[in-house]
Scaffold this active site. Structure first.
Site, PDB file in Angstrom:
ATOM      1  N   LYS A 212       0.845  -1.200   0.000  1.00 15.82           N
ATOM      2  CA  LYS A 212       0.000   0.000   0.000  1.00 15.82           C
ATOM      3  C   LYS A 212       0.883   1.254   0.000  1.00 15.82           C
ATOM      4  CE  LYS A 212      -3.513   2.338   2.736  1.00 15.82           C
ATOM      5  NZ  LYS A 212      -4.431   2.301   3.866  1.00 15.82           N
ATOM      6  N   GLU A 218      10.466  -4.610   4.534  1.00 18.45           N
ATOM      7  CA  GLU A 218      10.568  -6.008   4.111  1.00 18.45           C
ATOM      8  C   GLU A 218      10.299  -6.139   2.614  1.00 18.45           C
ATOM      9  OE1 GLU A 218       8.934  -4.880   6.720  1.00 18.45           O
ATOM     10  OE2 GLU A 218       9.082  -6.245   8.438  1.00 18.45           O
ATOM     11  N   GLY A 284      -4.778  -2.023   4.989  1.00 15.44           N
ATOM     12  CA  GLY A 284      -3.995  -3.172   4.510  1.00 15.44           C
ATOM     13  C   GLY A 284      -4.684  -4.494   4.797  1.00 15.44           C
ATOM     14  N   ARG A 285      -5.193  -4.666   6.006  1.00 22.72           N
ATOM     15  CA  ARG A 285      -5.784  -5.958   6.377  1.00 22.72           C
ATOM     16  C   ARG A 285      -7.195  -6.130   5.812  1.00 22.72           C
ATOM     17  NH1 ARG A 285      -4.727  -2.533  10.415  1.00 22.72           N
ATOM     18  NH2 ARG A 285      -6.393  -1.708  11.727  1.00 22.72           N
ATOM     19  N   GLU A 370      -4.782  -6.788  14.672  1.00 21.06           N
ATOM     20  CA  GLU A 370      -4.274  -5.459  14.316  1.00 21.06           C
ATOM     21  C   GLU A 370      -5.435  -4.453  14.388  1.00 21.06           C
ATOM     22  OE1 GLU A 370      -2.484  -4.307  10.318  1.00 21.06           O
ATOM     23  OE2 GLU A 370      -0.649  -4.728  11.409  1.00 21.06           O
ATOM     24  N   HIS A 401      -5.153 -33.408  17.251  1.00 21.58           N
ATOM     25  CA  HIS A 401      -4.034 -34.210  17.754  1.00 21.58           C
ATOM     26  C   HIS A 401      -2.940 -33.335  18.337  1.00 21.58           C
ATOM     27  CE1 HIS A 401      -5.693 -37.949  16.149  1.00 21.58           C
ATOM     28  NE2 HIS A 401      -6.227 -37.142  15.248  1.00 21.58           N
ATOM     29  N   LYS A 527       9.418  -0.602  14.218  1.00 22.20           N
ATOM     30  CA  LYS A 527      10.046  -0.385  12.901  1.00 22.20           C
ATOM     31  C   LYS A 527      11.172   0.638  13.018  1.00 22.20           C
ATOM     32  CE  LYS A 527       5.782  -1.055  10.212  1.00 22.20           C
ATOM     33  NZ  LYS A 527       4.775  -0.388   9.396  1.00 22.20           N
TER      34      LYS A 527
HETATM   35  O1  F6P Z   1       3.133  -2.734   9.744  1.00 21.75           O
HETATM   36  C1  F6P Z   1       1.814  -3.119   9.642  1.00 21.75           C
HETATM   37  C2  F6P Z   1       1.308  -2.848   8.251  1.00 21.75           C
HETATM   38  O2  F6P Z   1       1.183  -1.492   8.042  1.00 21.75           O
HETATM   39  C3  F6P Z   1       0.005  -3.560   7.984  1.00 21.75           C
HETATM   40  O3  F6P Z   1      -1.088  -2.878   8.442  1.00 21.75           O
HETATM   41  C4  F6P Z   1       0.056  -3.722   6.504  1.00 21.75           C
HETATM   42  O4  F6P Z   1      -0.859  -4.672   6.040  1.00 21.75           O
HETATM   43  C5  F6P Z   1       1.486  -4.125   6.317  1.00 21.75           C
HETATM   44  O5  F6P Z   1       2.199  -3.362   7.272  1.00 21.75           O
HETATM   45  C6  F6P Z   1       2.052  -3.907   4.953  1.00 21.75           C
HETATM   46  O6  F6P Z   1       1.953  -2.566   4.559  1.00 21.75           O
HETATM   47  P1  F6P Z   1       2.143  -2.137   3.062  1.00 21.75           P
HETATM   48  O7  F6P Z   1       1.051  -2.748   2.254  1.00 21.75           O
HETATM   49  O8  F6P Z   1       2.078  -0.633   3.053  1.00 21.75           O
HETATM   50  O9  F6P Z   1       3.485  -2.630   2.591  1.00 21.75           O
END
Ligand code: F6P
Length: 564
Positions: A212, A218, A284-285, A370, A401, A527
């Site tokens: 987003k 990452e 995002g979620r 979240e 199990h 972060k």
């Molecule tokens: O750090 C949490 C978050 O902001 C989530 O809410 C989101 O889904 C994820 O990181 C990834 O964010 P982005 O889509 O901006 O890379």
């Protein structure tokens, strides 16, 4: 506590007090007795929405409890808050944003004007662009740098930009019909990327960089590493990355982006013509039904993706229009509040009897935790009651199990959601050839909810001739609550319905607690500290300038073991 807090504090409401007074009465009853005095509840405490049949009769609620819970919802102005979300009011107050994932699944002929813009037009423009692109991929018309068709789509993203597509892709394994498979890279642990691409051919691989913000460490780190892997694999020298170079051509043909941030996408080197956009009003979620679902669309095609969106929309309409007493997300959300705040339960298990839904609990962890893992109200006051529960789970029968022992005989009560299907995605004969493995799976589904609710008494155990010394160990207390969700089969529409069912439960719970379910400030500090610590752990000379002795010592240990 300020007067404003008292005004908005749901725990001060009459309904809350009534529920508190009512709880000991229900606590004293066993579900055996509850069913004995109300034998119709198994038939009547159910709700059907879309393809979902939901039985909430095995909960520790009486009809009176439910009516008090609906009073609580009224006291919290749930319906007004719900309508405000659907109309695009800026209910995400800390970020001053509308919350409109429900607009992502409106049909093309609907209209929803937000901040002066018909957002449905925007949504369908992107869907059309996704459709045209995935058609090209699926037909083989989209060619990679060396002229070969794409066979693997690798989604690089994390959180909502990974869990949604990964979970849905797995769930819809049977709908993957083109000669395209998807893979997912999320973790900044290089093991993720290395293992995922190990057997892939760069010439036939396309990366979807899904973020987003397009600033997530990452994802950008993995995207850069993937670009390196691609160029090396194709034997392209990166000294010339200018227009018309082999580098530019390879990136254009093997990388597309999904983002709200065109500037950053261009900076990365992806042509914004190959970018699929969405909007700040999609969290995002809550984004798997936006362009973030591009990899899913590539795998199942735009028609099935439309079915997926239709499933969400069915539940949205139900949530928006059904009276509270017949409204599935309202009922289940309120039951969640009932346990969380009046029984002090701390977690909820989600148990799909479907191996294809293996990632569903992980997906729900982000959606629920979240969203509702908050300690202040929307107005910024400290909450006066507990909020979000821990969600966890594994597919049945594997969980049986592993951790069901605690569900059955542990000291904690853990409400559980059981999800099952009438028709299997796959079926095979049972070991003796007499029946179907799917029926075997589902017999476990029914047995578990029955045993959790009704258990087995000491008398019943003793009557079986069990050694008296062992009877206590074999008693099954029962009285453990569960929701049973059944659907005819696991289709694109059904997975959309299930996601929307949980999205709206999250909304209901957040609305009762008066929190903002749509921001996530709690993830930020980690972060920034990681960024600061990176320079500390990678340095060999400066002493680590941390302020606490534990982090200092750990960093020293790490540096020593890294030879620094
Ligand atoms: O750090 C949490 C978050 O902001 C989530 O809410 C989101 O889904 C994820 O990181 C990834 O964010 P982005 O889509 O901006 O890379």
């Amino acid at each position: 506590m300020s007067s404003e807090t008292i005004e908005t504090d749901i725990t001060g409401s009459h309904a809350w007090q009534e529920l508190s007074a009512h709880q000991p009465h229900v606590f004293a009853m066993h579900l055996r007795e509850v069913f004995a005095v109300d034998p119709q509840r198994g038939e009547e405490l159910t709700v059907d929405v879309g393809d979902l049949h939901i039985d909430y009769s095995k909960h520790r609620v009486l009809r009176e409890t439910l009516s008090l819970l609906f009073d609580l919802a009224r006291a919290a102005d749930l319906e007004t808050k719900r309508d405000a979300m659907f109309w695009g009011e800026h209910i995400n107050t800390s970020e001053d944003r509308a919350v409109l994932h429900t607009a992502l699944r409106l049909p093309a002929d609907a209209t929803l004007t937000v901040d002066g813009q018909n957002v449905v037009t925007d949504v369908h423009e992107v869907l059309d662009k996704m459709g045209a692109f995935t058609d090209e991929l699926r037909s083989g018309d989209w060619k990679g740098h060396s002229g070969e068709r794409i066979r693997t789509v690798v989604n690089i993203g994390i959180g909502g930009s990974d869990l949604g597509p990964a979970m849905v892709y797995g769930s819809l394994r049977h709908y993957v019909d083109a000669d395209i498979q998807c893979r997912f890279i999320s973790n900044v642990d290089p093991a993720d990327l290395v293992a995922t691409v190990a057997d892939l051919d760069p010439a036939t691989t396309l990366f979807v960089v899904a973020s987003k913000t397009f600033t997530t460490l990452e994802t950008i780190t993995n995207a850069v590493a993937a670009r390196r892997w691609l160029l090396d694999g194709l034997g392209i020298d990166d000294s010339d990355s200018g227009e018309g170079s082999a580098y530019a051509d390879a990136v254009a043909k093997h990388f597309v982006a999904v983002s709200t941030n065109a500037e950053k996408v261009a900076e990365f080197g992806i042509d914004t013509d190959n970018m699929f956009g969405f909007w700040d009003w999609v969290g995002g979620r809550y984004s798997v039904d936006s362009a973030i679902g591009l990899s899913v669309m590539a795998a199942i095609g735009k028609e099935q993706f439309a079915e997926f969106l239709h499933g969400f929309n069915l539940v949205d309409r139900h949530f928006r229009t059904a009276p509270m007493e017949q409204n599935a997300p309202v009922i289940l959300g309120l039951i969640g509040v009932w346990y969380n705040n009046f029984w002090n339960t701390t977690s909820r298990a989600v148990l799909p009897y479907s191996q294809d839904m293996a990632r569903f609990a992980a997906y729900l962890q982000q959606l629920t935790m979240e969203s509702n893992g908050k300690s202040v109200t929307s107005e910024g006051h400290h909450v006066t009651t507990d909020t979000g529960a821990v969600f966890w789970g594994e597919p049945g029968t594997n969980g049986q199990h592993a951790f069901y022992q605690l569900l059955h005989q542990g000291t904690r009560m853990i409400p559980s959601d059981f999800i099952g299907f009438a028709s299997p995605t796959d079926d095979l004969p049972e070991a003796d050839g007499s029946g179907s493995m799917h029926d075997l799976l589902m017999s476990n589904y029914f047995a578990q909810t029955k045993v959790l609710a009704f258990g087995k008494t000491a008398d019943e155990v003793a009557a079986e001739g069990v050694d008296p010394a062992v009877v206590a160990h074999k008693v099954m207390p029962g009285n453990r609550p569960s929701t049973s969700i059944l659907a005819p089969e696991l289709t694109p529409s059904v997975i959309g319905q299930l996601i929307a069912l949980y999205e709206h439960q999250v909304f209901v719970e957040g609305a009762i607690w008066g929190i903002n379910s749509f921001d996530q400030w709690g993830v930020e500090l980690g972060k920034t500290q990681a960024k600061e610590l990176l320079s500390v752990i990678t340095s060999s000379d400066s002493p680590s300038p941390q302020s606490d002795s534990s982090t200092d010592a750990l960093v020293r240990w790490y540096r020593t073991h890294r030879g620094r």
